[in-house]
Design a protein around this motif. Sequence first.
Motif, PDB file in Angstrom:
ATOM      1  N   ASP A 152       1.164  -1.481   0.337  1.00 58.11           N
ATOM      2  CA  ASP A 152       0.087   0.080   0.296  1.00 58.11           C
ATOM      3  C   ASP A 152       0.711   1.225  -0.059  1.00 58.11           C
ATOM      4  N   ARG A 153       2.064   1.493   0.621  1.00 59.91           N
ATOM      5  CA  ARG A 153       3.058   2.006   0.503  1.00 59.91           C
ATOM      6  C   ARG A 153       3.367   2.489  -0.274  1.00 59.91           C
ATOM      7  N   LEU A 154       3.862   1.570  -1.264  1.00 53.17           N
ATOM      8  CA  LEU A 154       4.514   1.689  -2.490  1.00 53.17           C
ATOM      9  C   LEU A 154       3.512   2.531  -3.389  1.00 53.17           C
ATOM     10  N   ARG A 155       2.242   2.156  -3.127  1.00 54.93           N
ATOM     11  CA  ARG A 155       0.841   2.650  -4.412  1.00 54.93           C
ATOM     12  C   ARG A 155       1.429   3.573  -3.880  1.00 54.93           C
ATOM     13  N   THR A 156       0.843   4.141  -3.515  1.00 53.28           N
ATOM     14  CA  THR A 156       0.963   5.488  -2.886  1.00 53.28           C
ATOM     15  C   THR A 156       2.352   6.302  -3.346  1.00 53.28           C
ATOM     16  N   ALA A 157       3.528   5.825  -2.680  1.00 54.61           N
ATOM     17  CA  ALA A 157       4.701   6.048  -3.783  1.00 54.61           C
ATOM     18  C   ALA A 157       4.712   6.430  -5.081  1.00 54.61           C
ATOM     19  N   TYR A 158       4.253   5.886  -5.678  1.00 55.41           N
ATOM     20  CA  TYR A 158       4.730   4.851  -7.188  1.00 55.41           C
ATOM     21  C   TYR A 158       3.375   5.874  -7.743  1.00 55.41           C
ATOM     22  N   GLU A 159       2.412   6.292  -6.930  1.00 52.43           N
ATOM     23  CA  GLU A 159       1.454   7.220  -8.287  1.00 52.43           C
ATOM     24  C   GLU A 159       1.848   8.833  -7.535  1.00 52.43           C
ATOM     25  N   ALA A 160       2.406   8.944  -6.202  1.00 55.31           N
ATOM     26  CA  ALA A 160       2.952   9.990  -6.092  1.00 55.31           C
ATOM     27  C   ALA A 160       4.357  10.186  -7.339  1.00 55.31           C
ATOM     28  N   ALA A 161       5.110   9.841  -7.242  1.00 67.94           N
ATOM     29  CA  ALA A 161       6.117   9.575  -8.575  1.00 67.94           C
ATOM     30  C   ALA A 161       5.966   9.775 -10.062  1.00 67.94           C
ATOM     31  N   ALA A 162       4.917   8.761 -10.297  1.00 70.70           N
ATOM     32  CA  ALA A 162       4.264   8.694 -11.436  1.00 70.70           C
ATOM     33  C   ALA A 162       3.887  10.572 -11.939  1.00 70.70           C
ATOM     34  N   LYS A 163       3.064  10.771 -11.266  1.00 65.65           N
ATOM     35  CA  LYS A 163       2.629  12.590 -11.036  1.00 65.65           C
ATOM     36  C   LYS A 163       3.541  13.753 -11.269  1.00 65.65           C
ATOM     37  N   ALA A 164       4.763  13.512 -10.551  1.00 66.01           N
ATOM     38  CA  ALA A 164       5.569  14.491 -10.252  1.00 66.01           C
ATOM     39  C   ALA A 164       6.555  13.822 -11.771  1.00 66.01           C
ATOM     40  N   ALA A 165       6.537  13.374 -12.286  1.00 69.19           N
ATOM     41  CA  ALA A 165       7.382  12.767 -13.630  1.00 69.19           C
ATOM     42  C   ALA A 165       6.639  13.018 -14.721  1.00 69.19           C
ATOM     43  N   GLY A 166       5.409  13.581 -14.373  1.00 67.72           N
ATOM     44  CA  GLY A 166       4.643  14.446 -15.327  1.00 67.72           C
ATOM     45  C   GLY A 166       4.061  12.981 -15.987  1.00 67.72           C
ATOM     46  N   GLN A 167       3.135  11.633 -15.699  1.00 67.63           N
ATOM     47  CA  GLN A 167       3.438  10.727 -15.787  1.00 67.63           C
ATOM     48  C   GLN A 167       1.835  10.405 -15.776  1.00 67.63           C
ATOM     49  N   GLN A 168       1.339   9.381 -16.278  1.00 63.76           N
ATOM     50  CA  GLN A 168      -0.277   8.999 -15.924  1.00 63.76           C
ATOM     51  C   GLN A 168      -0.029   7.355 -14.870  1.00 63.76           C
ATOM     52  N   PRO A 169      -0.401   7.633 -13.978  1.00 63.47           N
ATOM     53  CA  PRO A 169       0.053   6.056 -13.388  1.00 63.47           C
ATOM     54  C   PRO A 169      -0.485   5.214 -13.617  1.00 63.47           C
ATOM     55  N   GLU A 170      -0.190   3.938 -14.155  1.00 62.81           N
ATOM     56  CA  GLU A 170      -0.481   2.529 -14.284  1.00 62.81           C
ATOM     57  C   GLU A 170      -1.846   2.399 -13.083  1.00 62.81           C
ATOM     58  N   THR A 171      -2.824   1.685 -13.293  1.00 62.46           N
ATOM     59  CA  THR A 171      -3.295   0.827 -12.498  1.00 62.46           C
ATOM     60  C   THR A 171      -3.066  -0.629 -12.168  1.00 62.46           C
TER      61      THR A 171
END
Length: 553
Positions: free
Chosen positions: A96-115
Amino acid sequence: MFCFQCEQTTRGPAGAGCATDKGVCGKDEATADLQDVLIHQLKGIGQYVSRLRKLGVADQAADSFILYGLFTTLTNVNFNRARFVEMIAEAARLRDRLRTAYEAAAKAAGQQPETLTGAAAFVPADNITGLLAQANAASVITGRDVVGEDVIGLRALLLYGLKGVAAYAHHAEVLGESRDEIAIGIAHALDVLASDPTDLGEMLEEALALGRLNFKVMETLDAANTGSFGTPSPHAVRTTPVEGKAILISGHDFRDLHELLEATKGTGINVYTHGEMLPAHGYPKLREYPHLAGNYGGAWQNQQIEFASFPGPIVMTSNCLIEPQPLYRNRIFTSGPVGWPGIRHIANGDYSAAIQAAKALPGFTKTVEGPTLTVGFGREAVLGAAGEVIEAVKSGAIRHFFLIGGCDGAAPGRNYFTEFAEQAPSDTMILTLGCGKYRFNSHDFGSIGGLPRLLDIGQCNDSYSALVIATALAGAFNCGVNELPLSLVVSWFEQKAAAVFLTLLALGVRNVRLGPTLPAFLTPAILDILVNQFGVLPITTAEADIQAALAPR
Ligand code: FS2
Ligand code: SF4
């Protein structure tokens, strides 16, 4: 339950494995099923770690959890179902923690996070009954009817190889050595497994990539061991007792041994190695402790007799643990990834309970003199004698090298390795590593030109050293490893050996003889590929195989 990850698995028609209420190793159905659930979660964690790494984000806690989690599922490591229930809950929180971190990192990189779906989205039940009901879907053979035996076999080869890689990486990590490329490679392999791959060619490529990664891991482990404890050098190890209180330590983990030696300093308690811990005596910074008294017993499969007769406590630091018997149940301790229900576990380097037990137990009542075992022929020691070795090969004094390495076990077919070593002609050298050496390391093989014919390179963890020696010899003779007068005879038992096997394939080492039986997860079609593309040779008889190895090429 279904498990066919080790050599002792229940054999039978194609696709057989341990599938009743208990495996041959003693792993019960619930523990096996919980391990499957944990593996499924680790794949999901790998999906996120892999994507985070591509975004430039490292998560050291996740990397460590993956290594530790995979290690607990190796053969003969952890049988404690309560521990798996805890780890499953921990894995869910981490995911769960990694999912949150991934979504934040993708957004910060200007990418749409994968579901992410599948393993990454798995929600474990909050009780053991629910978890066991979920295990079927997480089994290594899930979907076999649809994808076929070969796909399942290659997925198993990848997963089991990965477990071995993770175990070696964990051994290095506890000594302070880790590498980003290792964490990335391991997460990638989990991501691949999470995708339920079906393309045999691609899976084979992934298996070879894992073999190359394992070479890096073994190199890192070698750096961890030598960096912490010095370069191994030849040393004669006593195999008989010294009067006094005693603790026995088994498994592979040198950090644990070092901590135990520190904790027992000045207590009057002697420390004895067992099984794969024997090569510790080759390291200068471990043998400088005068109370590292010697080695007791042989390979893991004899532990129930040897531990019962040892007059002190026993510490089991890694594979291979088997069911503790009533005679020593209350004086055996586990550490690191190891566990058995009801057996005391050493945490945070606190050996006080083991020390207390040693003081209360009789220890050895008299000193006995007897034979020794010589260890410490790591890469530096062997290559230090490279000049003599090369001259001896050129003069014909050394005709051939046999590397007889790997695991031991209880299967009767393992006599092959004893016979092989004993029947190897007197103008051949024998290099060995792993616990399989106990089949022949007390035999007097004599010497050639002052060099002992039997050179003990170390643990199965020291396969890197063997590969460095082979590569250096090939360099000296200006040929490839396959052109050297060298034959590899590999005795496999568990998943560390699967990782080393993949490394040999990835490095293009051919004509590896593999026994005592072939892995149950290798289908005839996969075996065909291994035989035809990689020259893998199932063992036959010692006599015939020695003859074939020595035949002019
Ligand atoms: Fe021996 Fe057992 Fe070293 Fe294997 S003590 S068979 O798992 O790792 O070799
Ligand atoms: Fe069977 Fe080996 Fe699995 Fe144990 S680890 S259940 S013996 S295949």
